[in-house]
Design a protein around this motif. Structure first.
Motif, PDB file in Angstrom:
ATOM      1  N   LEU A 169       0.832  -1.203   0.000  1.00 29.83           N
ATOM      2  CA  LEU A 169       0.000   0.000   0.000  1.00 29.83           C
ATOM      3  C   LEU A 169       0.869   1.257   0.000  1.00 29.83           C
ATOM      4  CD1 LEU A 169      -2.729  -1.049   2.597  1.00 29.83           C
ATOM      5  CD2 LEU A 169      -2.869  -1.165   0.110  1.00 29.83           C
ATOM      6  N   LYS A 170       1.915   1.259   0.812  1.00 31.42           N
ATOM      7  CA  LYS A 170       2.812   2.416   0.859  1.00 31.42           C
ATOM      8  C   LYS A 170       3.520   2.599  -0.481  1.00 31.42           C
ATOM      9  CE  LYS A 170       5.069   1.149   4.615  1.00 31.42           C
ATOM     10  NZ  LYS A 170       6.004   1.199   5.768  1.00 31.42           N
ATOM     11  N   ALA A 171       3.905   1.510  -1.110  1.00 33.70           N
ATOM     12  CA  ALA A 171       4.582   1.606  -2.405  1.00 33.70           C
ATOM     13  C   ALA A 171       3.639   2.142  -3.480  1.00 33.70           C
ATOM     14  CB  ALA A 171       5.131   0.240  -2.802  1.00 33.70           C
ATOM     15  N   LEU A 172       2.360   1.794  -3.403  1.00 30.07           N
ATOM     16  CA  LEU A 172       1.388   2.336  -4.364  1.00 30.07           C
ATOM     17  C   LEU A 172       1.260   3.847  -4.227  1.00 30.07           C
ATOM     18  CD1 LEU A 172      -1.419  -0.378  -4.223  1.00 30.07           C
ATOM     19  CD2 LEU A 172      -0.193   0.356  -6.281  1.00 30.07           C
ATOM     20  N   ILE A 173       1.212   4.330  -3.003  1.00 27.13           N
ATOM     21  CA  ILE A 173       1.152   5.773  -2.784  1.00 27.13           C
ATOM     22  C   ILE A 173       2.387   6.446  -3.373  1.00 27.13           C
ATOM     23  CG2 ILE A 173       1.148   7.591  -1.021  1.00 27.13           C
ATOM     24  CD1 ILE A 173      -1.528   6.123  -1.312  1.00 27.13           C
ATOM     25  N   ALA A 174       3.537   5.817  -3.226  1.00 28.89           N
ATOM     26  CA  ALA A 174       4.797   6.401  -3.699  1.00 28.89           C
ATOM     27  C   ALA A 174       4.829   6.563  -5.218  1.00 28.89           C
ATOM     28  CB  ALA A 174       5.968   5.549  -3.238  1.00 28.89           C
ATOM     29  N   VAL A 175       4.075   5.728  -5.962  1.00 25.57           N
ATOM     30  CA  VAL A 175       4.070   5.860  -7.425  1.00 25.57           C
ATOM     31  C   VAL A 175       2.854   6.642  -7.923  1.00 25.57           C
ATOM     32  CG1 VAL A 175       5.457   3.787  -7.781  1.00 25.57           C
ATOM     33  CG2 VAL A 175       2.943   3.603  -7.775  1.00 25.57           C
ATOM     34  N   GLY A 176       2.131   7.278  -7.005  1.00 26.14           N
ATOM     35  CA  GLY A 176       1.068   8.189  -7.419  1.00 26.14           C
ATOM     36  C   GLY A 176      -0.337   7.642  -7.400  1.00 26.14           C
ATOM     37  N   ASN A 204      -7.441  -2.114  10.275  1.00 21.95           N
ATOM     38  CA  ASN A 204      -6.960  -0.756  10.503  1.00 21.95           C
ATOM     39  C   ASN A 204      -5.453  -0.699  10.676  1.00 21.95           C
ATOM     40  OD1 ASN A 204      -9.487   0.357  10.213  1.00 21.95           O
ATOM     41  ND2 ASN A 204      -9.918   0.463  12.396  1.00 21.95           N
ATOM     42  N   ARG A 205      -4.855  -1.745  11.244  1.00 23.61           N
ATOM     43  CA  ARG A 205      -3.392  -1.764  11.321  1.00 23.61           C
ATOM     44  C   ARG A 205      -2.774  -1.931   9.933  1.00 23.61           C
ATOM     45  NH1 ARG A 205      -1.364  -6.049  13.781  1.00 23.61           N
ATOM     46  NH2 ARG A 205      -3.299  -7.108  14.386  1.00 23.61           N
ATOM     47  N   VAL A 210      -1.415   4.538   5.138  1.00 29.21           N
ATOM     48  CA  VAL A 210      -1.918   5.257   3.963  1.00 29.21           C
ATOM     49  C   VAL A 210      -3.242   5.976   4.221  1.00 29.21           C
ATOM     50  CG1 VAL A 210      -0.722   3.707   2.380  1.00 29.21           C
ATOM     51  CG2 VAL A 210      -3.082   3.199   3.025  1.00 29.21           C
ATOM     52  N   VAL A 211      -3.751   5.904   5.436  1.00 27.42           N
ATOM     53  CA  VAL A 211      -4.989   6.621   5.752  1.00 27.42           C
ATOM     54  C   VAL A 211      -4.766   8.115   5.542  1.00 27.42           C
ATOM     55  CG1 VAL A 211      -6.593   7.253   7.587  1.00 27.42           C
ATOM     56  CG2 VAL A 211      -5.835   4.887   7.366  1.00 27.42           C
ATOM     57  N   LYS A 246     -11.367   2.345   9.003  1.00 30.28           N
ATOM     58  CA  LYS A 246     -10.915   3.707   8.700  1.00 30.28           C
ATOM     59  C   LYS A 246     -10.776   3.908   7.190  1.00 30.28           C
ATOM     60  CE  LYS A 246      -8.579   4.306  13.138  1.00 30.28           C
ATOM     61  NZ  LYS A 246      -7.280   4.527  13.834  1.00 30.28           N
ATOM     62  N   VAL A 247     -11.903   3.814   6.506  1.00 24.12           N
ATOM     63  CA  VAL A 247     -11.924   3.954   5.057  1.00 24.12           C
ATOM     64  C   VAL A 247     -12.825   5.108   4.651  1.00 24.12           C
ATOM     65  CG1 VAL A 247     -11.395   1.528   4.580  1.00 24.12           C
ATOM     66  CG2 VAL A 247     -13.777   2.235   4.873  1.00 24.12           C
ATOM     67  N   ASP A 248     -12.646   5.554   3.415  1.00 27.08           N
ATOM     68  CA  ASP A 248     -13.505   6.598   2.866  1.00 27.08           C
ATOM     69  C   ASP A 248     -14.782   6.020   2.270  1.00 27.08           C
ATOM     70  OD1 ASP A 248     -11.565   8.898   3.152  1.00 27.08           O
ATOM     71  OD2 ASP A 248     -10.377   7.579   1.863  1.00 27.08           O
TER      72      ASP A 248
END
Length: 342
Positions: A169-176, A204-205, A210-211, A246-248
């Motif tokens: 998930l963190k890696a996905l955020i890093a590529v936009g 949630n953990r 990425v929240v 903790k989702v949108d």
């Protein structure tokens, strides 16, 4: 994410083109460049069908995934990928899907492959639609792995997979990537008999890093293997605990259940946006735009239009492509009908 209410979205998977399934069974006849070309072409086909339908949110159709879990196991070291199938013959059902032995500590040194999928989608998709990535949650991902001395039960396996999913998930955020669905259908399938507070803690953990950094959703359904559900198909056991995810946005299966418990979406809407499954992926009845519009109007009794999205019940991988295209076209057209009435 869009300039209008009642977003039209999808869960993740889309039918493979027939030629891709054929080629996958004869990979020894293709070179590495041939395979890459086929994957690109399959994603282009999936994107084309979604864009032609007019969806607000699209995916790559999960065209590189042999199976919702199997393909991810190929990225995880420590698994003996020899299927242990309890039943080989008879009617198709979930108990025919094999399980795999864990032979050493679980790790994924190169990630789970979702980042590569998303980069391909970025390269091949046109401007306009929102691009979404779908990642299985650790509890669902643990479902086909056999416990051993190091991991004595499913929850121990889940805890080992949790940081692997979190890193993806963190890696996905890093590529936009700015829209991610964490699929946890196993949680909804087992909510009637397991500790739902424990599920919420695990979920949630998993998403904690990425929240707030993307539009985050989860997909809760009751299983779909060759058109068959596996879980106890009731939303009530998920409540009230699942309201603490903790989702949108939360995706809920409704069409296949004839909109049973529809009133419960109001509770979710108090905490988050709701994507309602208005297309039955297990049926070959092709919903008309008017069918979809009538279903959306039912939903609007409980959720305001600006908090409502519509989607198929589940991924479309188990639905023939000709039907999937027609169903998506009707879904978008039905949403447009209702949007015009607002």
């Amino acid at each position: 994410m869009t300039d209008h209410p009642i977003r039209t979205t999808v869960i993740g998977s889309y039918p493979f083109p027939g030629w891709l399934e054929f080629a996958a069974r004869h990979l020894d006849q293709f070179g590495a460049a041939d395979v890459e070309e086929m994957i690109d072409d399959a994603v282009v086909a999936a994107v084309h069908d979604q864009v032609t339908a007019g969806l607000d949110v699209i995916t790559d159709g999960e065209q590189t995934r042999l199976d919702f879990n199997l393909s991810f196991y190929g990225y995880i070291a420590g698994i003996e990928r020899e299927t242990v199938s309890p039943r080989l013959w008879g009617p198709p059902a979930h108990d025919q899907r094999g399980k795999h032995r864990i032979v050493e500590s679980l790790r994924a040194p190169n990630g789970l492959g979702v980042v590569e999928e998303y980069r391909r989608l970025q390269r091949l998709a046109p401007d306009g639609p929102v691009l979404k990535a779908s990642v299985p949650g650790p509890f669902t991902l643990s479902g086909r792995l056999l416990p051993n001395k190091e991991y004595p039960d499913r929850y121990a396996i889940t805890e080992a997979l949790l940081p692997i999913v979190r890193n993806e998930l963190k890696a996905l955020i890093a590529v936009g990537c700015r829209e991610i669905t964490v699929d946890e259908p196993s949680m909804s399938c087992y909510a009637y008999k397991e500790d739902t507070r424990r599920f919420v803690d695990i979920f949630n953990r998993t998403i904690e890093p990425v929240v707030g950094k993307c539009r985050l959703s989860t997909h809760l359904c009751f299983g779909n293997y060759k058109g068959h559900a596996v879980g106890y198909r009731r939303i009530a056991p998920m409540l009230p605990d699942f309201l603490d995810f903790k989702v949108d946005e939360v995706h809920l299966e409704m069409a296949n259940r004839e909109f049973a418990e529809l009133e419960l979406i109001e509770k979710f809407a108090e905490r988050m946006e709701v994507a309602v499954g208005v297309i039955d992926v297990k049926s070959y009845y092709i919903e008309t735009p008017e069918d979809v519009a009538a279903r959306i109007r039912q939903c609007l009794q409980y959720v305001p239009a600006d908090k409502l999205s519509v989607a198929p019940d589940c991924g479309l991988s188990q639905t023939a492509r000709w039907a999937a295209k027609k169903k998506l076209n009707s879904m978008v057209a039905g949403a447009a009908l209702v949007r015009a009435e607002l």
